[in-house]
Design a protein around this motif. Structure first.
Motif, PDB file in Angstrom:
ATOM      1  N   ARG A  78       9.909 -34.853   6.730  1.00  0.00           N
ATOM      2  CA  ARG A  78      10.393 -36.051   7.413  1.00  0.00           C
ATOM      3  C   ARG A  78       9.196 -36.912   7.849  1.00  0.00           C
ATOM      4  N   ARG A  79       8.188 -36.218   8.382  1.00  0.00           N
ATOM      5  CA  ARG A  79       6.995 -36.930   8.855  1.00  0.00           C
ATOM      6  C   ARG A  79       6.325 -37.658   7.682  1.00  0.00           C
ATOM      7  N   ARG A  80       6.203 -36.958   6.571  1.00  0.00           N
ATOM      8  CA  ARG A  80       5.536 -37.558   5.407  1.00  0.00           C
ATOM      9  C   ARG A  80       6.358 -38.741   4.879  1.00  0.00           C
ATOM     10  N   ALA A  81       7.658 -38.571   4.814  1.00  0.00           N
ATOM     11  CA  ALA A  81       8.509 -39.658   4.310  1.00  0.00           C
ATOM     12  C   ALA A  81       8.377 -40.899   5.200  1.00  0.00           C
ATOM     13  N   LEU A  82       8.345 -40.671   6.514  1.00  0.00           N
ATOM     14  CA  LEU A  82       8.210 -41.804   7.446  1.00  0.00           C
ATOM     15  C   LEU A  82       6.833 -42.460   7.301  1.00  0.00           C
ATOM     16  N   ALA A 124       6.125 -46.265   6.277  1.00  0.00           N
ATOM     17  CA  ALA A 124       5.288 -47.120   7.124  1.00  0.00           C
ATOM     18  C   ALA A 124       4.143 -47.723   6.304  1.00  0.00           C
ATOM     19  N   SER A 125       3.566 -46.909   5.419  1.00  0.00           N
ATOM     20  CA  SER A 125       2.442 -47.406   4.625  1.00  0.00           C
ATOM     21  C   SER A 125       2.876 -48.513   3.668  1.00  0.00           C
ATOM     22  N   HIS A 144      13.275 -49.561   7.906  1.00  0.00           N
ATOM     23  CA  HIS A 144      14.374 -49.451   6.935  1.00  0.00           C
ATOM     24  C   HIS A 144      14.687 -47.990   6.578  1.00  0.00           C
ATOM     25  N   ALA A 145      14.118 -47.079   7.338  1.00  0.00           N
ATOM     26  CA  ALA A 145      14.239 -45.656   6.994  1.00  0.00           C
ATOM     27  C   ALA A 145      15.687 -45.198   6.831  1.00  0.00           C
ATOM     28  N   HIS A 146      16.571 -45.702   7.684  1.00  0.00           N
ATOM     29  CA  HIS A 146      17.946 -45.186   7.666  1.00  0.00           C
ATOM     30  C   HIS A 146      18.922 -46.118   6.951  1.00  0.00           C
ATOM     31  N   LYS A 147      18.359 -47.105   6.269  1.00  0.00           N
ATOM     32  CA  LYS A 147      19.236 -48.018   5.516  1.00  0.00           C
ATOM     33  C   LYS A 147      19.557 -47.421   4.150  1.00  0.00           C
ATOM     34  N   GLY A 173      12.927 -56.007  -3.570  1.00  0.00           N
ATOM     35  CA  GLY A 173      11.533 -55.624  -3.345  1.00  0.00           C
ATOM     36  C   GLY A 173      11.431 -54.396  -2.456  1.00  0.00           C
ATOM     37  N   GLN A 174      12.271 -54.361  -1.433  1.00  0.00           N
ATOM     38  CA  GLN A 174      12.265 -53.208  -0.518  1.00  0.00           C
ATOM     39  C   GLN A 174      12.698 -51.938  -1.260  1.00  0.00           C
ATOM     40  N   ARG A 175      13.715 -52.090  -2.080  1.00  0.00           N
ATOM     41  CA  ARG A 175      14.206 -50.921  -2.827  1.00  0.00           C
ATOM     42  C   ARG A 175      13.112 -50.390  -3.764  1.00  0.00           C
ATOM     43  N   GLN A 176      12.407 -51.336  -4.408  1.00  0.00           N
ATOM     44  CA  GLN A 176      11.370 -50.889  -5.336  1.00  0.00           C
ATOM     45  C   GLN A 176      10.241 -50.189  -4.575  1.00  0.00           C
ATOM     46  N   ARG A 177       9.946 -50.672  -3.362  1.00  0.00           N
ATOM     47  CA  ARG A 177       8.907 -50.009  -2.568  1.00  0.00           C
ATOM     48  C   ARG A 177       9.369 -48.602  -2.133  1.00  0.00           C
ATOM     49  N   VAL A 178      10.664 -48.489  -1.841  1.00  0.00           N
ATOM     50  CA  VAL A 178      11.186 -47.151  -1.513  1.00  0.00           C
ATOM     51  C   VAL A 178      11.057 -46.239  -2.742  1.00  0.00           C
ATOM     52  N   ALA A 179      11.327 -46.813  -3.922  1.00  0.00           N
ATOM     53  CA  ALA A 179      11.202 -46.017  -5.151  1.00  0.00           C
ATOM     54  C   ALA A 179       9.755 -45.567  -5.347  1.00  0.00           C
ATOM     55  N   ILE A 180       8.792 -46.456  -4.997  1.00  0.00           N
ATOM     56  CA  ILE A 180       7.376 -46.076  -5.109  1.00  0.00           C
ATOM     57  C   ILE A 180       7.078 -44.949  -4.101  1.00  0.00           C
ATOM     58  N   ALA A 181       7.615 -45.107  -2.896  1.00  0.00           N
ATOM     59  CA  ALA A 181       7.409 -44.073  -1.874  1.00  0.00           C
ATOM     60  C   ALA A 181       7.960 -42.731  -2.357  1.00  0.00           C
ATOM     61  N   ARG A 182       9.125 -42.775  -3.015  1.00  0.00           N
ATOM     62  CA  ARG A 182       9.715 -41.539  -3.545  1.00  0.00           C
ATOM     63  C   ARG A 182       8.820 -40.943  -4.634  1.00  0.00           C
ATOM     64  N   ALA A 183       8.250 -41.832  -5.470  1.00  0.00           N
ATOM     65  CA  ALA A 183       7.365 -41.340  -6.532  1.00  0.00           C
ATOM     66  C   ALA A 183       6.119 -40.682  -5.948  1.00  0.00           C
TER      67      ALA A 183
END
Lengths: 411, 233
Positions: free
Chosen positions: B131-135, B139-140, B146-149, B157-167
């Motif tokens: 959880r800490r790492r995901a947050l 943040a980075s 948008h964590a809980h959206k 753009g936000q979705r793509q950044r979340v996809a990058i975070a997941r990668a």
């Protein structure tokens, strides 16, 4: 595993309508199966109970299962004898009271002698055939429910007059006789007895109520023209399922044909086996139909989730993990449907149990239902197996999706 | 003409050795033909070429999503393309990260949960650490609010950044991006490029980005060009 469960639960909860339809499909299957099983087994048990209650558990007749050997057969080593004259034997059980005393030493139950004969009842110009059974009221109360079936008068009323008779209420109505009336009993041997109706009997089984009459043993013996005749010994055992074994032992001990209630109703009990087979086939078919609903829903979910499956696999989820997700979804739907089905089944049983039926052959009654966890567990086992299979097939298909093809198509 | 070669440098993370991919049983179509490629640590490689030239196919081979018809794919020097499905899936999960043109987030899961999925599948960290790492990742990338959206509640753009975070969730060695800005406006594209540049420069990860946009490709450290399934530069 927790991740798989989380994804599965999220998928299921995200599709409320589909999930509900799937659950209801399984619930209907389980509910109606439970109801059917309760109804079928209830009616069977009710029938057996009536059968067992209305008749003695074991009847010793004055017959032998195999014809006795001829003395000549024992004396000479001959291949064949012809022209032998069959000795005339007196009907009835020899030394019935000695046999009864002997049985009573080890039997866990009660024993009562009886004399069975047929007679024509005459009253007010009306004749009708009847089965006349001579009984010992003091012993009879321990081997049959006769005392509980007496409507007017009592079983002990038989001692009130020398030739007292208890008539089935329908039999009495047929000839127009009432308690206190004097009727004539005419036997096949030409004996005619004038008897007083001292009580009326109502078993609820029309054939019995229309044809049955009870007298004291002595009266029946006079009617049969043979004093000291006892042609049946009736036995009631505490453990009714042990009746067959007890009957075998008695037969071995006395030599007389001894018939347990199971043997007497072998054909009916066989019919129950066929009936049960039909019941379980119908129940299985209901659940199979319900499982098609689950299959349909899991197929739809996997179809809609093809892209998600591809992405999960691109992330590094294995085929078995993806398969587990959709399999668990089917299990969740099956499990929730089963619990709902249990509730539905129980409510259906209560509803059916409150319906009253009136039959010209039986007293007004409610549907006999048998409640047992076995029915619920059985329906659950079939429903869960069917749901599992219904979920596994689309899950296997989903897991084999090639992610590249899906990602190319979606990009 | 001599086959294009890759410059020497730090340790190779992924290598393609004479990799060919054909499809079709009767008339075979060659998607990728006899390609050699070395992707090294700290490299930002752009793969360009016309539509249908085999760029994406090359990326899927690099990412072990597809297996070559011939040749070998090596991950950290070890042959990987002949491994079974589960072993390749494990390598993808632990060493590689994918970003696609479409975000491919799971729609029923929040941004946080989407990022935690690969971590949970790998199972290296406990719940709190995941959880800490995901947050931290959110943040980075400027998505801490948008964590809980759900994905449906965010912009492209936000979705793509979340996809990058997941990668990035499992700290992969290589990010494989297939037209990652294809569905984004200029501003969002610039944000994604900036993130990629930061990852390469600051964390030493390698990025292989497939794009048909030559301006974007020019921002990479080096470019390779694919035409008709063959590497031409």
């Amino acid at each position: 595993m927790r991740l798989v469960l989380d994804i599965a639960v999220t998928h299921v909860l995200a599709r409320v309508r589909q999930t509900l339809v799937g659950m209801l499909g399984v619930a209907m299957g389980v509910g109606f199966s439970v109801m059917m099983a309760a109804l079928m087994e209830g009616s069977q048990r009710d029938f057996v109970t009536q059968l067992v209650d209305s008749l003695p558990h074991i009847t010793i007749n004055d017959e032998r299962r195999d014809p006795p050997r001829q003395p000549a057969e024992d004396a000479y080593a001959a291949v064949q004898f012809s022209g032998l004259r069959t000795p005339v034997t007196r009907p009835g059980i020899r030394n019935p009271y000695a046999i009864m005393a002997s049985i009573e030493t080890w039997l866990d139950g009660a024993v009562a002698p009886s004399v069975a004969s047929r007679a024509v009842i005459r009253y007010a110009g009306r004749d009708t055939a009847a089965n006349v059974t001579g009984i010992d009221p003091r012993r009879e109360v321990h081997v049959s429910k006769l005392a509980g079936h007496i409507r007017q008068g009592s079983l002990d009323s038989l001692y009130k007059s020398s030739n007292a008779v208890i008539l089935g209420d329908r039999l009495a109505a047929k000839i127009g006789a009432r308690v206190g009336n004097t009727i004539a009993l005419a036997s096949g041997t030409g004996q005619i007895l004038t008897c007083t109706v001292v009580a009326l009997l109502h078993t609820g089984i029309s054939q019995t109520d229309e044809t049955q009459a009870y007298t004291l043993i002595k009266t029946a013996q006079i009617l049969a023209g043979q004093t000291a005749l006892v042609n049946a010994i009736r036995i009631r055992v505490v453990d009714i399922l042990a009746a067959r074994g007890v009957a075998t032992r008695i037969e071995a001990q006395t030599g007389y044909k001894s018939v347990s209630w199971q043997e007497a109703n072998e054909d009916l009990l066989s019919a129950f086996q066929i009936r049960n087979f039909i019941m379980y086939t119908v129940v299985g078919a209901i659940l199979l139909v319900a499982s098609f609903g689950t299959y349909n829903i899991i197929s739809t979910i996997t179809h809609e989730k093809t892209r998600d499956i591809a992405i999960l696999k691109s992330l590094g989820f294995t085929e078995s993990t993806v398969r587990s997700i959709f399999f668990i979804e089917a299990v969740i739907i099956g499990l929730a449907g089963t619990v709902l089905g249990w509730l539905l089944g129980y409510i259906l049983c209560l509803a059916l149990g409150s319906v009253e039926f009136k039959s010209p052959f039986m007293d007004a009654t409610t549907l006999p239902l048998y409640y047992t966890p076995v029915h619920y567990l059985m329906a659950a086992a079939v429903a869960m197996t069917a749901s599992g299979i219904a979920g596994y097939l689309p899950a296997r298909k989903a897991a084999s999706v090639h992610p590249v093809e899906i990602i190319r198509g979606a990009s | 003409m001599a086959a294009p070669t890759d410059p020497p440098g730090p340790r190779p993370l992924i290598e393609l050795r004479r990799v060919t991919k054909t499809i079709g049983d009767g008339v075979a179509t060659t998607l990728v033909a006899d390609i050699d490629l070395v992707v090294r640590s700290g490299e930002f490689v752009a793969v360009t070429g016309p539509s249908g030239s085999g760029k994406s196919s090359l990326l899927y081979l690099l990412g072990l999503l597809d297996v070559p018809t011939s040749g070998e794919v090596l991950v950290e020097g070890r042959p990987a393309s002949r491994l079974d499905e589960a072993a390749r899936a494990h390598l993808r999960l632990s060493l590689l990260g994918f970003v696609f043109q479409f975000h491919f987030l799971l729609p029923e899961f929040s941004a946080l949960s989407n990022i935690m999925l690969p971590m949970r599948a790998l199972g290296r960290l406990d719940d709190a650490a995941m959880r800490r790492r995901a947050l931290e990742l959110l943040a980075s990338l400027g998505l801490e609010d948008h964590a809980h959206k759900l994905p449906g509640q965010m912009s492209g753009g936000q979705r793509q950044r979340v996809a990058i975070a997941r990668a990035l969730a499992n700290e992969p060695l290589v990010i494989l991006a297939d037209e990652p800005t294809g569905n984004l406006d200029t501003h969002a594209s610039e944000q994604v490029l900036a993130i990629f540049r930061h990852l390469v420069d600051e964390t030493g990860r390698a990025i292989v980005m497939v794009t048909h946009d030559l301006d974007l490709a020019a921002r990479a450290d080096r470019q390779i060009r694919i035409v008709d399934g063959r590497r031409v530069t």
